[in-house]
Design an enzyme around this catalytic site. Structure first.
Site, PDB file in Angstrom:
ATOM      1  N   PHE A  11       0.809  -1.314  -0.011  1.00  0.00           N
ATOM      2  CA  PHE A  11       0.095  -0.059  -0.127  1.00  0.00           C
ATOM      3  C   PHE A  11       0.834   1.322   0.153  1.00  0.00           C
ATOM      4  CE2 PHE A  11      -1.886   2.897   3.415  1.00  0.00           C
ATOM      5  CZ  PHE A  11      -2.551   3.695   2.433  1.00  0.00           C
ATOM      6  N   TYR A 149       4.879  -7.379  17.362  1.00  0.00           N
ATOM      7  CA  TYR A 149       4.983  -6.526  16.021  1.00  0.00           C
ATOM      8  C   TYR A 149       5.472  -5.104  16.641  1.00  0.00           C
ATOM      9  CZ  TYR A 149       3.538  -2.990  12.418  1.00  0.00           C
ATOM     10  OH  TYR A 149       3.453  -2.023  11.500  1.00  0.00           O
TER      11      TYR A 149
HETATM   12  P1  NAD Z   1       1.456  -3.646   3.099  1.00  0.00           P
HETATM   13  O1  NAD Z   1       0.988  -4.800   3.515  1.00  0.00           O
HETATM   14  O2  NAD Z   1       0.663  -3.286   2.157  1.00  0.00           O
HETATM   15  O3  NAD Z   1       3.069  -3.421   2.638  1.00  0.00           O
HETATM   16  C1  NAD Z   1       4.194  -4.330   3.247  1.00  0.00           C
HETATM   17  C2  NAD Z   1       4.620  -4.930   2.066  1.00  0.00           C
HETATM   18  O4  NAD Z   1       5.705  -5.751   2.412  1.00  0.00           O
HETATM   19  C3  NAD Z   1       3.932  -5.783   1.126  1.00  0.00           C
HETATM   20  O5  NAD Z   1       4.089  -5.509  -0.298  1.00  0.00           O
HETATM   21  C4  NAD Z   1       4.434  -7.123   1.502  1.00  0.00           C
HETATM   22  O6  NAD Z   1       4.207  -7.989   0.361  1.00  0.00           O
HETATM   23  C5  NAD Z   1       6.016  -6.873   1.718  1.00  0.00           C
HETATM   24  N1  NAD Z   1       6.527  -8.013   2.506  1.00  0.00           N
HETATM   25  C6  NAD Z   1       6.275  -8.552   3.585  1.00  0.00           C
HETATM   26  N2  NAD Z   1       7.182  -9.566   3.606  1.00  0.00           N
HETATM   27  C7  NAD Z   1       8.252  -9.369   2.984  1.00  0.00           C
HETATM   28  C8  NAD Z   1       9.297  -9.824   2.801  1.00  0.00           C
HETATM   29  N3  NAD Z   1       9.950 -10.985   3.763  1.00  0.00           N
HETATM   30  N4  NAD Z   1      10.151  -9.497   1.725  1.00  0.00           N
HETATM   31  C9  NAD Z   1       9.812  -8.807   0.989  1.00  0.00           C
HETATM   32  N5  NAD Z   1       8.495  -8.268   0.990  1.00  0.00           N
HETATM   33  C10 NAD Z   1       7.908  -8.409   2.060  1.00  0.00           C
HETATM   34  O7  NAD Z   1       1.587  -2.342   4.392  1.00  0.00           O
HETATM   35  P2  NAD Z   1       1.750  -1.078   4.467  1.00  0.00           P
HETATM   36  O8  NAD Z   1       0.749  -0.383   5.215  1.00  0.00           O
HETATM   37  O9  NAD Z   1       2.157  -0.406   3.132  1.00  0.00           O
HETATM   38  O10 NAD Z   1       2.946  -1.359   5.328  1.00  0.00           O
HETATM   39  C11 NAD Z   1       4.216  -0.625   4.930  1.00  0.00           C
HETATM   40  C12 NAD Z   1       5.134  -0.154   6.180  1.00  0.00           C
HETATM   41  O11 NAD Z   1       4.792   0.668   6.801  1.00  0.00           O
HETATM   42  C13 NAD Z   1       5.431  -1.270   6.935  1.00  0.00           C
HETATM   43  O12 NAD Z   1       7.035  -1.592   7.441  1.00  0.00           O
HETATM   44  C14 NAD Z   1       4.245  -1.152   8.121  1.00  0.00           C
HETATM   45  O13 NAD Z   1       5.085  -1.717   9.556  1.00  0.00           O
HETATM   46  C15 NAD Z   1       4.584   0.066   8.317  1.00  0.00           C
HETATM   47  N6  NAD Z   1       3.345   0.945   8.970  1.00  0.00           N
HETATM   48  C16 NAD Z   1       2.255   1.064   8.283  1.00  0.00           C
HETATM   49  C17 NAD Z   1       1.049   1.653   8.924  1.00  0.00           C
HETATM   50  C18 NAD Z   1      -0.370   1.708   8.138  1.00  0.00           C
HETATM   51  O14 NAD Z   1      -0.980   2.510   8.892  1.00  0.00           O
HETATM   52  N7  NAD Z   1      -0.300   1.613   6.937  1.00  0.00           N
HETATM   53  C19 NAD Z   1       1.231   1.862  10.159  1.00  0.00           C
HETATM   54  C20 NAD Z   1       2.580   1.886  10.663  1.00  0.00           C
HETATM   55  C21 NAD Z   1       3.622   1.350   9.959  1.00  0.00           C
END
Ligand code: NAD
Length: 318
Positions: A11, A149
Protein backbone atom coordinates in the site's frame (compact mmCIF):
# COMPACT_ATOMS: atom_id res chain seq x y z
CA UNK A 1 18.61 8.73 -8.53
CA UNK A 2 17.88 5.05 -8.22
CA UNK A 3 15.83 4.14 -5.15
CA UNK A 4 15.20 0.72 -3.65
CA UNK A 5 11.83 0.27 -1.96
CA UNK A 6 11.46 -2.94 0.01
CA UNK A 7 7.77 -3.75 0.30
CA UNK A 8 7.20 -1.47 -2.69
CA UNK A 9 4.28 -3.51 -4.06
CA UNK A 10 2.33 -2.82 -0.87
CA UNK A 11 0.00 0.00 0.00
CA UNK A 12 2.42 2.73 1.14
CA UNK A 13 5.30 1.38 -0.95
CA UNK A 14 3.38 1.62 -4.22
CA UNK A 15 2.40 5.24 -3.51
CA UNK A 16 6.03 5.97 -2.68
CA UNK A 17 7.09 4.32 -5.96
CA UNK A 18 4.58 6.47 -7.84
CA UNK A 19 5.90 9.61 -6.13
CA UNK A 20 9.56 8.77 -6.85
CA UNK A 21 8.79 7.94 -10.49
CA UNK A 22 6.98 11.28 -10.70
CA UNK A 23 10.18 12.98 -9.54
CA UNK A 24 12.01 11.31 -12.43
CA UNK A 25 13.87 8.68 -10.40
CA UNK A 26 14.42 5.00 -11.16
CA UNK A 27 12.83 2.59 -8.71
CA UNK A 28 13.70 -0.97 -7.77
CA UNK A 29 11.05 -2.79 -5.74
CA UNK A 30 11.88 -5.87 -3.69
CA UNK A 31 8.70 -7.56 -2.52
CA UNK A 32 7.65 -11.14 -1.80
CA UNK A 33 4.04 -10.22 -2.66
CA UNK A 34 2.77 -11.70 0.60
CA UNK A 35 0.43 -8.78 1.27
CA UNK A 36 1.50 -6.60 -1.65
CA UNK A 37 0.16 -6.90 -5.20
CA UNK A 38 1.73 -6.49 -8.60
CA UNK A 39 -1.40 -4.60 -9.72
CA UNK A 40 -0.50 -1.80 -7.29
CA UNK A 41 2.40 -0.96 -9.60
CA UNK A 42 0.88 -1.90 -12.95
CA UNK A 43 -0.50 1.38 -14.21
CA UNK A 44 1.94 3.83 -12.66
CA UNK A 45 3.14 6.64 -14.93
CA UNK A 46 6.85 6.03 -15.58
CA UNK A 47 6.46 2.28 -14.90
CA UNK A 48 9.23 1.64 -17.46
CA UNK A 49 11.68 3.11 -14.92
CA UNK A 50 10.56 0.60 -12.27
CA UNK A 51 11.88 -2.92 -11.80
CA UNK A 52 9.96 -5.34 -9.59
CA UNK A 53 12.03 -8.10 -8.03
CA UNK A 54 10.05 -10.84 -6.37
CA UNK A 55 12.03 -11.92 -3.33
CA UNK A 56 12.33 -11.66 0.41
CA UNK A 57 14.20 -9.19 2.57
CA UNK A 58 15.22 -12.25 4.59
CA UNK A 59 17.30 -13.39 1.62
CA UNK A 60 20.60 -11.49 1.74
CA UNK A 61 21.43 -12.49 -1.86
CA UNK A 62 18.11 -11.16 -3.12
CA UNK A 63 18.71 -7.86 -1.31
CA UNK A 64 22.26 -7.68 -2.65
CA UNK A 65 20.94 -8.36 -6.16
CA UNK A 66 18.87 -5.16 -5.95
CA UNK A 67 21.67 -2.89 -4.77
CA UNK A 68 23.53 -2.07 -7.99
CA UNK A 69 23.59 1.70 -8.47
CA UNK A 70 21.13 2.34 -5.65
CA UNK A 71 21.36 5.82 -4.05
CA UNK A 72 18.64 5.52 -1.37
CA UNK A 73 16.75 2.74 0.40
CA UNK A 74 13.22 2.91 1.78
CA UNK A 75 12.72 -0.15 3.96
CA UNK A 76 8.97 -0.71 4.15
CA UNK A 77 8.77 -4.51 3.82
CA UNK A 78 7.17 -6.03 6.90
CA UNK A 79 4.53 -8.45 8.06
CA UNK A 80 1.65 -6.09 8.85
CA UNK A 81 -1.97 -6.12 9.98
CA UNK A 82 -3.32 -7.51 13.23
CA UNK A 83 -4.72 -10.63 11.49
CA UNK A 84 -1.27 -11.40 10.06
CA UNK A 85 0.53 -10.83 13.35
CA UNK A 86 -1.97 -12.85 15.41
CA UNK A 87 -2.23 -15.63 12.82
CA UNK A 88 1.43 -16.07 11.81
CA UNK A 89 3.25 -14.63 14.77
CA UNK A 90 6.65 -16.33 14.60
CA UNK A 91 7.01 -15.92 10.85
CA UNK A 92 6.05 -12.25 11.18
CA UNK A 93 8.54 -11.70 13.97
CA UNK A 94 11.31 -13.21 11.84
CA UNK A 95 10.43 -11.00 8.86
CA UNK A 96 10.22 -7.87 10.94
CA UNK A 97 13.48 -8.45 12.80
CA UNK A 98 15.69 -10.36 10.36
CA UNK A 99 14.50 -8.50 7.27
CA UNK A 100 15.44 -5.14 8.72
CA UNK A 101 18.89 -6.26 9.73
CA UNK A 102 19.54 -7.73 6.28
CA UNK A 103 18.56 -4.49 4.59
CA UNK A 104 20.56 -2.37 7.06
CA UNK A 105 23.59 -4.55 6.30
CA UNK A 106 23.19 -3.85 2.59
CA UNK A 107 22.95 -0.11 3.33
CA UNK A 108 26.16 -0.33 5.36
CA UNK A 109 28.08 -2.29 2.71
CA UNK A 110 27.06 0.10 -0.05
CA UNK A 111 27.21 3.34 1.99
CA UNK A 112 23.61 4.19 1.03
CA UNK A 113 21.19 6.19 3.23
CA UNK A 114 18.18 4.26 4.48
CA UNK A 115 14.74 5.09 5.84
CA UNK A 116 13.23 2.47 8.16
CA UNK A 117 9.46 2.37 8.60
CA UNK A 118 8.45 1.90 12.21
CA UNK A 119 5.06 2.34 13.78
CA UNK A 120 3.09 4.20 16.43
CA UNK A 121 2.47 0.74 17.93
CA UNK A 122 5.84 1.09 19.67
CA UNK A 123 4.15 3.51 22.12
CA UNK A 124 1.89 0.64 23.16
CA UNK A 125 -0.65 1.59 25.79
CA UNK A 126 0.65 5.13 26.34
CA UNK A 127 -2.54 7.17 25.82
CA UNK A 128 -1.01 10.67 25.94
CA UNK A 129 -2.82 13.09 23.66
CA UNK A 130 0.05 14.11 21.44
CA UNK A 131 2.69 11.38 21.69
CA UNK A 132 6.13 12.87 21.14
CA UNK A 133 9.04 10.78 19.89
CA UNK A 134 10.57 10.76 23.37
CA UNK A 135 7.42 9.44 25.08
CA UNK A 136 7.77 6.26 27.12
CA UNK A 137 6.68 2.95 25.70
CA UNK A 138 4.04 1.06 27.70
CA UNK A 139 3.75 -2.43 26.26
CA UNK A 140 2.13 -5.57 27.56
CA UNK A 141 3.68 -8.97 28.19
CA UNK A 142 6.20 -10.22 25.61
CA UNK A 143 4.29 -13.50 25.72
CA UNK A 144 1.21 -11.92 24.19
CA UNK A 145 1.38 -12.39 20.41
CA UNK A 146 -0.18 -9.00 19.93
CA UNK A 147 2.89 -7.12 21.15
CA UNK A 148 5.38 -8.97 18.98
CA UNK A 149 4.88 -6.47 16.13
CA UNK A 150 5.64 -3.51 18.41
CA UNK A 151 8.59 -5.37 19.95
CA UNK A 152 10.10 -6.16 16.55
CA UNK A 153 9.62 -2.62 15.26
CA UNK A 154 11.16 -1.15 18.43
CA UNK A 155 14.21 -3.38 17.97
CA UNK A 156 14.34 -2.34 14.29
CA UNK A 157 14.58 1.25 15.49
CA UNK A 158 17.40 0.38 17.87
CA UNK A 159 19.22 -1.48 15.12
CA UNK A 160 18.84 1.40 12.68
CA UNK A 161 19.98 3.88 15.31
CA UNK A 162 23.05 1.79 16.18
CA UNK A 163 23.96 1.27 12.52
CA UNK A 164 24.07 5.06 12.40
CA UNK A 165 26.09 5.52 15.58
CA UNK A 166 28.51 2.62 15.21
CA UNK A 167 28.85 2.22 11.43
CA UNK A 168 28.04 5.74 10.27
CA UNK A 169 25.09 4.58 8.14
CA UNK A 170 22.79 7.51 7.32
CA UNK A 171 19.46 6.39 8.77
CA UNK A 172 16.05 7.93 9.29
CA UNK A 173 13.34 6.20 11.30
CA UNK A 174 9.67 7.11 10.86
CA UNK A 175 6.89 6.09 13.20
CA UNK A 176 3.81 5.94 11.04
CA UNK A 177 0.43 6.36 12.71
CA UNK A 178 -2.62 4.88 10.96
CA UNK A 179 -1.96 5.58 7.30
CA UNK A 180 -4.85 5.07 4.92
CA UNK A 181 -5.98 5.66 1.36
CA UNK A 182 -6.54 3.86 -1.93
CA UNK A 183 -4.79 0.46 -2.47
CA UNK A 184 -4.89 -0.44 1.22
CA UNK A 185 -6.25 -3.92 1.68
CA UNK A 186 -8.84 -4.72 4.33
CA UNK A 187 -7.85 -8.39 4.44
CA UNK A 188 -5.20 -8.13 7.13
CA UNK A 189 -7.10 -6.14 9.73
CA UNK A 190 -6.92 -2.53 8.50
CA UNK A 191 -10.07 -0.85 9.67
CA UNK A 192 -10.93 1.77 7.02
CA UNK A 193 -10.99 -0.51 3.95
CA UNK A 194 -12.76 -3.20 5.99
CA UNK A 195 -15.53 -0.82 7.07
CA UNK A 196 -15.87 0.58 3.54
CA UNK A 197 -16.16 -2.89 1.99
CA UNK A 198 -18.69 -4.07 4.58
CA UNK A 199 -20.70 -0.89 4.20
CA UNK A 200 -20.81 -0.98 0.41
CA UNK A 201 -21.82 -4.65 0.47
CA UNK A 202 -24.64 -3.90 2.93
CA UNK A 203 -23.07 -6.30 5.42
CA UNK A 204 -22.79 -5.60 9.16
CA UNK A 205 -19.97 -3.16 9.95
CA UNK A 206 -18.02 -5.00 12.63
CA UNK A 207 -16.50 -2.77 15.31
CA UNK A 208 -13.99 -4.72 17.40
CA UNK A 209 -14.14 -3.91 21.12
CA UNK A 210 -16.43 -1.18 22.48
CA UNK A 211 -15.72 1.30 19.67
CA UNK A 212 -14.48 3.94 22.13
CA UNK A 213 -10.82 3.49 21.11
CA UNK A 214 -9.48 6.62 19.43
CA UNK A 215 -7.29 6.66 16.33
CA UNK A 216 -5.92 9.28 13.95
CA UNK A 217 -5.94 8.60 10.21
CA UNK A 218 -3.51 10.20 7.82
CA UNK A 219 -3.82 10.11 4.04
CA UNK A 220 -0.98 8.20 2.40
CA UNK A 221 -0.42 11.12 0.02
CA UNK A 222 0.39 13.34 3.01
CA UNK A 223 2.89 10.77 4.31
CA UNK A 224 4.80 9.82 1.15
CA UNK A 225 6.44 13.20 0.34
CA UNK A 226 7.57 13.38 3.97
CA UNK A 227 9.42 10.05 3.62
CA UNK A 228 11.34 11.43 0.65
CA UNK A 229 12.01 14.81 2.27
CA UNK A 230 13.35 13.24 5.47
CA UNK A 231 15.73 10.85 3.75
CA UNK A 232 16.99 13.63 1.46
CA UNK A 233 17.72 15.89 4.43
CA UNK A 234 21.11 15.05 6.00
CA UNK A 235 20.11 17.04 9.07
CA UNK A 236 17.20 14.66 9.61
CA UNK A 237 19.39 11.57 9.85
CA UNK A 238 20.12 9.73 13.08
CA UNK A 239 16.73 10.10 14.71
CA UNK A 240 13.05 9.22 14.60
CA UNK A 241 10.01 11.15 13.38
CA UNK A 242 6.30 10.69 14.04
CA UNK A 243 4.21 10.97 10.89
CA UNK A 244 0.44 11.12 11.29
CA UNK A 245 -2.61 13.33 11.37
CA UNK A 246 -3.71 14.59 14.81
CA UNK A 247 -7.47 14.56 13.93
CA UNK A 248 -9.01 12.14 16.46
CA UNK A 249 -11.87 9.75 15.72
CA UNK A 250 -13.27 6.90 17.75
CA UNK A 251 -13.69 3.63 15.88
CA UNK A 252 -17.44 3.70 16.66
CA UNK A 253 -17.68 7.16 15.09
CA UNK A 254 -15.60 5.99 12.12
CA UNK A 255 -18.13 3.21 11.48
CA UNK A 256 -20.95 5.77 11.49
CA UNK A 257 -19.08 8.14 9.19
CA UNK A 258 -18.33 5.35 6.72
CA UNK A 259 -21.95 4.25 6.75
CA UNK A 260 -23.17 7.81 6.17
CA UNK A 261 -20.62 8.50 3.43
CA UNK A 262 -21.58 5.34 1.53
CA UNK A 263 -25.32 5.86 2.04
CA UNK A 264 -25.45 2.32 3.40
CA UNK A 265 -28.03 0.78 5.73
CA UNK A 266 -25.58 -1.73 7.20
CA UNK A 267 -26.05 -2.34 10.91
CA UNK A 268 -23.07 -1.51 13.13
CA UNK A 269 -22.22 -4.53 15.27
CA UNK A 270 -19.77 -4.74 18.17
CA UNK A 271 -17.55 -7.83 18.25
CA UNK A 272 -15.49 -8.62 21.36
CA UNK A 273 -11.73 -8.58 20.79
CA UNK A 274 -11.44 -12.24 21.79
CA UNK A 275 -13.88 -13.22 19.06
CA UNK A 276 -12.12 -11.08 16.45
CA UNK A 277 -8.50 -11.87 17.24
CA UNK A 278 -8.45 -14.78 19.69
CA UNK A 279 -7.68 -14.84 23.41
CA UNK A 280 -5.29 -12.45 25.14
CA UNK A 281 -5.75 -9.50 22.81
CA UNK A 282 -5.03 -6.07 24.28
CA UNK A 283 -5.70 -2.83 22.46
CA UNK A 284 -4.67 0.79 22.96
CA UNK A 285 -7.42 3.19 24.05
CA UNK A 286 -5.98 6.13 22.20
CA UNK A 287 -3.13 6.92 19.84
CA UNK A 288 -2.59 10.55 18.86
CA UNK A 289 0.62 11.87 17.31
CA UNK A 290 2.56 15.02 18.00
CA UNK A 291 4.42 15.72 14.75
CA UNK A 292 6.19 18.92 15.82
CA UNK A 293 9.60 17.39 15.13
CA UNK A 294 8.73 16.56 11.51
CA UNK A 295 7.06 19.94 11.09
CA UNK A 296 10.15 21.79 12.33
CA UNK A 297 12.48 19.68 10.19
CA UNK A 298 10.64 19.47 6.86
CA UNK A 299 7.42 21.45 7.34
CA UNK A 300 5.33 18.28 7.60
CA UNK A 301 1.65 19.15 7.95
CA UNK A 302 -1.09 16.80 6.75
CA UNK A 303 -3.73 18.58 4.70
CA UNK A 304 -6.26 15.85 3.91
CA UNK A 305 -9.16 15.40 6.34
CA UNK A 306 -10.84 12.14 7.29
CA UNK A 307 -13.76 13.03 4.99
CA UNK A 308 -11.34 13.34 2.07
CA UNK A 309 -9.73 10.04 3.01
CA UNK A 310 -13.07 8.25 3.20
CA UNK A 311 -14.19 9.69 -0.14
CA UNK A 312 -11.02 8.43 -1.85
CA UNK A 313 -11.29 4.93 -0.39
CA UNK A 314 -15.02 4.66 -1.11
CA UNK A 315 -14.45 5.82 -4.70
CA UNK A 316 -11.81 3.11 -5.15
CA UNK A 317 -14.01 0.30 -3.83
CA UNK A 318 -17.02 1.50 -5.81
P1 NAD B 1 1.52 -3.56 3.10
O1 NAD B 1 1.21 -4.92 3.65
O2 NAD B 1 0.68 -3.07 2.00
O3 NAD B 1 3.06 -3.47 2.68
C1 NAD B 1 4.05 -4.33 3.18
C2 NAD B 1 4.77 -4.91 1.98
O4 NAD B 1 5.86 -5.72 2.41
C3 NAD B 1 3.86 -5.82 1.15
O5 NAD B 1 3.96 -5.46 -0.22
C4 NAD B 1 4.42 -7.22 1.38
O6 NAD B 1 4.20 -8.09 0.30
C5 NAD B 1 5.89 -6.90 1.62
N1 NAD B 1 6.60 -7.93 2.38
C6 NAD B 1 6.21 -8.59 3.50
N2 NAD B 1 7.15 -9.46 3.88
C7 NAD B 1 8.18 -9.35 3.00
C8 NAD B 1 9.43 -9.98 2.85
N3 NAD B 1 9.84 -10.92 3.72
N4 NAD B 1 10.22 -9.62 1.82
C9 NAD B 1 9.83 -8.67 0.93
N5 NAD B 1 8.64 -8.04 1.02
C10 NAD B 1 7.83 -8.37 2.03
O7 NAD B 1 1.46 -2.55 4.34
P2 NAD B 1 1.77 -0.99 4.42
O8 NAD B 1 0.69 -0.42 5.21
O9 NAD B 1 2.07 -0.44 3.09
O10 NAD B 1 3.08 -1.00 5.32
C11 NAD B 1 4.34 -0.53 4.86
C12 NAD B 1 5.24 -0.28 6.07
O11 NAD B 1 4.67 0.76 6.88
C13 NAD B 1 5.43 -1.49 6.98
O12 NAD B 1 6.77 -1.52 7.44
C14 NAD B 1 4.51 -1.19 8.14
O13 NAD B 1 4.95 -1.80 9.34
C15 NAD B 1 4.59 0.32 8.22
N6 NAD B 1 3.42 0.92 8.87
C16 NAD B 1 2.23 1.02 8.20
C17 NAD B 1 1.15 1.62 8.87
C18 NAD B 1 -0.20 1.79 8.21
O14 NAD B 1 -1.10 2.33 8.86
N7 NAD B 1 -0.40 1.41 6.97
C19 NAD B 1 1.28 2.09 10.17
C20 NAD B 1 2.50 1.93 10.80
C21 NAD B 1 3.57 1.37 10.14
Amino acid sequence: MRCLITGGAGFIGSHLAEHLLGLGHEVVVLDDLSTGREENLAGLPGRERLRLVRGSVLDADAVEGCMAGVDAIYHLAAAVGVFTIMGRTLESLRTNLGGTETVLEAARRHGVPILVASTSEVYGKNTAIGLTEDADRIVGSPLLNRWSYAEAKALDETLAYLYGVEYGVRTVIVRLFNTVGPRQSGRYGMVVPRFVQQSLAGEPITVFGDGQQVRCFCHVLDVVPALVALLADEGAHGTVYNLGNPEQTSIGELAERVRAATGSRSPIVKVPYEEAYGPGFEDMERRVPDCTRAFERIGFRPTRSLDTILRSVIQEYR
